[in-house]
Design an enzyme around this catalytic site. Structure first.
Site, PDB file in Angstrom:
ATOM      1  CB  CYS A  77      32.630  46.836  29.308  1.00  0.00           C
ATOM      2  SG  CYS A  77      34.445  45.995  29.648  1.00  0.00           S
ATOM      3  CB  CYS A 226      32.799  43.118  35.506  1.00  0.00           C
ATOM      4  SG  CYS A 226      31.573  44.211  35.228  1.00  0.00           S
TER       5      CYS A 226
END
Length: 323
Positions: A77, A226
């Site tokens: 991430c 994201c």
């Protein structure tokens, strides 16, 4: 059990950070999953997109693992890595660190501020692969570039890339959030095509090396941003000739703004992406948690980072004016 927690965010992709590097809480993956599902619930809990667990590493300066709000563990991430990177560098008293992730050891370093006095970190996103088997994506082609996936949509063309978590990217003239949610949900239920799920991003070219990205994140749903999706979107726009490698791309999202730079790796004919953006602290506190009755946890807030949040609100205002 009393657990120290820190709420943090990268582009309003928000996380709870738990330091297992300095503290032995005796957690295993089953307990981490329970903690994540309970504490990330936005109804009656702290609320977050996931938990960052900071741990010691035998391969790097530190290790970070991220559990999504549904309890699953993704490969990487980018927004979370910036937040983890800030915490790790401050913990170690440095401006740079190498952080172990599930797929690779990645560089994180403090860099010039992206806006005002906002704490800014740069992370290297990779490894990158266009091989559909690395996502995995079940398809009769070895790579998928600007191609329709009939089972998902007969009209929308996607490009597939792993960074190293799986992404499919489509370029559109206008972004319809309901459509993003619909296609994203369908893709993650389509196990015959995406057996491990996939992050789905709709990208709008704004010209002048700027794009807007809206993502349905695997294990989370529609998210403000994201990090790996913004990196993947930047890469795909370079592959399609819209933007250019080695030049900063401003990526706008519902949570604010980051900058990405696509690097061509001549020795391997591959790519990496530098992702630069905020790593903002929101508040810290402690959680009194009993795994025999997890829903009865008690959270006590200790410090609120109001100046950092105020600075970030200015960036959000600027980002909205730039769309």
């Amino acid at each position: 059990m009393k657990i120290d927690v820190l709420k943090t965010h990268g582009s309003c992709n928000d996380f709870i950070l738990i330091d297992e590097y300095s503290n032995d809480y005796g957690l295993d993956d089953e307990k981490r999953t329970v903690l994540t599902k309970v504490l990330c619930d936005r109804k009656g809990s702290i609320g977050a997109d996931g938990i960052l667990f900071i741990q010691k590493s035998e391969k790097a300066d530190a290790k970070y693992r991220i559990f999504n709000s549904d309890g699953t563990e993704p490969e990487m991430c980018g927004n979370g890595l910036r937040c983890a990177g800030r915490y790790i560098t401050e913990l170690l008293g440095r401006d740079h660190a190498i952080v172990e992730t599930l797929k690779a050891n990645l560089d994180v370093q403090r860099t010039e501020n992206i806006y005002g006095d906002i704490q800014t970190f740069e992370v290297l996103i990779g490894p990158v692969s266009f091989d559909v088997h690395t996502l995995p994506l079940i398809h009769d082609q070895e790579t998928l570039e600007n191609t329709v996936i009939p089972e998902l949509s007969p009209e929308i063309a996607f490009t597939a890339v792993s960074m190293p978590n799986p992404h499919i990217i489509t370029l559109v003239d206008d972004i319809d959030q309901d459509q993003v949610a619909e296609i994203g949900k369908k893709a993650n239920e389509l196990k015959s095509v995406f057996p491990k799920g996939v992050n789905v991003s709709f990208v709008k070219d704004l010209g002048d090396s700027k794009i807007f990205v809206q993502t349905y994140e695997r294990g989370v749903g529609i998210t403000n941003s994201c990090g790996t999706a913004m990196s993947a979107a930047s890469l795909i726009t370079c592959r399609l000739g819209i933007n250019h490698p080695e030049k900063d791309i401003t990526v706008l999202n519902n949570g604010g703004m980051v900058r990405c730079k696509v690097n061509e790796l001549k020795e391997s004919s591959g790519y990496s992406v530098l992702l630069k953006g905020n790593a903002t602290y929101v508040f810290s506190g402690t959680v009194e948690f009993d795994f025999n009755s997890p829903e009865e946890f008690v959270f006590e807030q200790e410090e609120e980072f109001t100046l950092e949040e105020a600075s970030y609100r200015k960036l959000e205002t600027y980002a909205k004016s730039a769309v």
